[in-house]
Design a protein around this motif. Structure first.
Motif, short mmCIF file in Angstrom:
data_model
loop_
_atom_site.label_atom_id
_atom_site.label_comp_id
_atom_site.label_asym_id
_atom_site.label_seq_id
_atom_site.Cartn_x
_atom_site.Cartn_y
_atom_site.Cartn_z
N VAL A 260 38.47 36.64 46.45
CA VAL A 260 38.69 37.84 45.64
C VAL A 260 37.33 38.38 45.22
O VAL A 260 36.49 37.64 44.70
CB VAL A 260 39.53 37.54 44.39
N CYS A 307 41.65 32.71 40.17
CA CYS A 307 41.45 34.12 39.84
C CYS A 307 42.34 34.48 38.66
O CYS A 307 43.50 34.07 38.61
CB CYS A 307 41.78 35.00 41.03
N ILE A 308 41.81 35.27 37.77
CA ILE A 308 42.60 35.69 36.61
C ILE A 308 43.78 36.56 37.04
O ILE A 308 44.79 36.65 36.34
CB ILE A 308 41.70 36.40 35.58
N MET A 395 36.52 35.49 37.51
CA MET A 395 35.94 36.78 37.09
C MET A 395 34.62 36.65 36.33
O MET A 395 33.89 37.61 36.16
CB MET A 395 36.92 37.56 36.24
MO MO Z 1 39.35 36.97 40.14
#
Ligand code: MO
Ligand code: MTE
Length: 539
Positions: A260, A307-308, A395
């Motif tokens: 990502v 990943c958030i 992130m």
């Molecule tokens: Mo992410």
């Protein structure tokens, strides 16, 4: 001079605009594959996304992840998302070029009667310039990159002029821009067929050439060393509790690790030209090559990165072995000024984050990392350098780091500025990967059991308990497999004395600090998804 040419109508203009756009994009594509020079649709798309307000992008990501989940497409969420991005980038850039070229041809008779080749060159220059202004990732020097783009666009503009001239039945003189009507009128149908076939041949062969000979400056990393995992057992190989059949691999194969980032195509950095530049509040600015960084005592850590944007039960999470230098060790050599409190990390794609020096001094696990699973990072995953920070979502952890500024204040990072959480602390989650109805366990004299299993994770806090509920029954404690390390997920299993019929399975966990998983159902934005995973299955 009275013109008796038949100027191209809307339909013909659109057709040729389209053909010329296809030709343009296929040239850019081929050269991107062959050399790593930028493919403008991706670069412009990424830049525009960066310049748009964060809320729009965040919504876009959320909706894309949700939609991919709903559509139940084959393949992983991240791969599908990247394909969607590529398609959106190419088509929006294509539409822009198409409108541009089609209108040039449509109005060619009225406006560009004389000096049509110069008009064409000037027309090509405009989208070329816009593109140059929006490009911000460079595998080659900015000068080479801009020159290349302008050259291609100016040539394209001239091709536009040539087509317009042919369609207007102008005479092509030796000078090339004399708007006299040719005595032999161009047979439009024949020209359409010839030109169309030429473009088709060009784009197909361009794509083939690109695929065959392209290395895009080493796009696919060919692992010349063996992967660590191929030669070594995991530290918990002897753990008594085994994963239930159908549970995701405890150690994610490198090629399957989710990806990502804000790039349609990842930045391609080269070891020869790459340097880590360190500026700001230190006695004097410093530069490190990758070799310099590799000289430090390597630190190996097994890490689960998430990943958030990962929804509960999603696949945007993976576990591998990270290798790098502890930042605590590394910053000892920087000669920081007393007022220094933070590091601002800058990545090649415009991404940035801020890390506190106190956190670095308190926790040796924060590291600058250059290898995954024993081999250099791939271009997709941040080659040559990325950071690892325990307990926070991806992130907060830049890939493709190329500069560090030492500062005296905290600042919002790339996603924080765009409305996401300031801390990015990972939430505890529990996932059911498998209700292994086909793998019933039968032990002499006992009830047959169905193995149920999955993963639970709570960043670097670890998991102390996983419980499962079937329908509206009581919570049963699952068995926990010793995790690979303190910073990875934990595999759990529960061997269920089943009853036939359709059942709902719900799971929850407790982290090692004793905090229960958050029950309230929330989407990923802005602090990460929460809620319990529930799943129905007929047994
Ligand atoms: Mo992410
Ligand atoms: N330079 C840069 N670093 C980045 C990002 C990015 O867009 N640019 N995305 C972050 C996000 S949101 C995540 S989840 C992780 C993903 O790392 P991976 O692709 O190697 O799994 O990278 C992080 N680091």
């Amino acid at each position: 001079m009275k013109s008796n040419s038949t100027s191209p109508g809307v339909g013909v203009s659109m057709l040729f605009g389209l053909l010329l756009t296809i030709a343009l994009l296929s040239i850019f594509w081929m050269l991107w594959e062959l050399t790593g020079l930028p493919y403008p649709p991706f670069e412009v798309f990424d830049r525009v996304a960066q310049l748009l307000p964060g809320s729009i992008i965040t919504q876009g990501i959320d909706q894309m992840v949700a939609l991919i989940g709903k559509l139940n497409l084959p393949g992983s969420t991240d791969a599908t998302a990247k394909i969607a991005e590529k398609t959106a980038a190419t088509s929006s850039y294509g539409i822009f070029c198409f409108l541009f070229s089609a209108s040039f041809i449509a109005f060619s008779e009225k406006i560009y009667k004389t000096w049509i080749f110069h008009w064409g060159a000037a027309f090509g220059f405009i989208p070329g310039l816009v593109t140059c202004l929006l490009i911000h990732k460079f595998s080659y020097s900015p000068f080479v990159t801009y020159l290349y783009i302008l050259l291609v666009f100016v040539t394209w503009g001239k091709a536009l002029a040539w087509v317009a001239m042919k369609l207007n039945s102008y005479q092509i003189t030796r000078l090339g821009f004399k708007p006299e009507i040719s005595s032999t009128r161009v047979d439009r149908r024949k020209f359409i067929i010839q030109f169309g076939s030429a473009v088709a041949v060009m784009s197909v062969s361009g794509a083939l050439i690109g695929k065959t000979f392209g290395n895009r400056g080493k796009k696919e990393y060919d692992f010349d060393e063996r992967l660590w995992s191929e030669e070594n057992p995991l530290p918990n190989a002897a753990a008594k509790v085994k994963a239930a059949p159908g549970t995701r691999p405890e150690y994610t194969p490198l090629v399957d690790h989710y990806r990502v980032d804000i790039n349609t195509a990842p930045p391609v950095l080269m070891e020869d030209t790459w340097k880590l530049r360190i500026t700001g509040l230190l006695e004097k600015p410093l530069e490190y090559s990758l070799e310099d960084i590799r000289k430090y005592k390597p630190l190996h850590q097994f890490v689960t990165l998430s990943c958030i944007s990962n929804p509960i039960g999603g696949d945007l999470t993976g576990t591998t072995r990270w290798t790098g230098v502890s930042l605590k060790l590394f910053i000892k050599d920087l000669d920081l000024k007393p007022e220094a409190t933070h590091l601002k990390l800058f990545a090649a794609d415009g991404f940035y984050e801020i890390v506190s020096i106190k956190e670095i001094s308190d926790d040796e696990r924060l590291m600058l990392c250059y290898a995954w699973d024993g081999v250099p990072l791939t271009h997709e995953h941040g080659y040559p350098l990325r950071i690892y920070i325990p307990n926070v979502y991806g992130m907060k952890q830049p890939k493709w780091i190329e500069a560090i500024e030492v500062t005296d204040r905290w600042e919002e990072g790339y996603w924080v500025k765009r409305g996401w959480t300031k801390t990015g602390e990972m939430k505890a989650t529990t996932v059911i990967d498998a209700v292994a109805t086909g793998k019933v366990i039968r032990k002499e004299g006992n009830k047959p059991l169905i193995p149920i299993g999955g993963i639970a994770q709570a960043g670097a806090r670890g998991i102390s308990k996983v419980e499962i509920k079937i329908d509206n029954g009581a919570w049963h404690e699952a068995q926990l497999r010793t995790p690979i390390s303190d910073t990875t997920w934990t595999i759990w299993r529960y061997d269920w004395p089943f009853k036939k019929g359709e059942h709902t399975f719900t799971v929850r966990c407790l982290d090692k600090e004793g905090n229960p998983q958050i029950l309230e159902e929330k989407p990923p934005h802005p602090t990460g998804a929460s809620g319990l995973m529930s799943m129905k299955k007929r047994v």
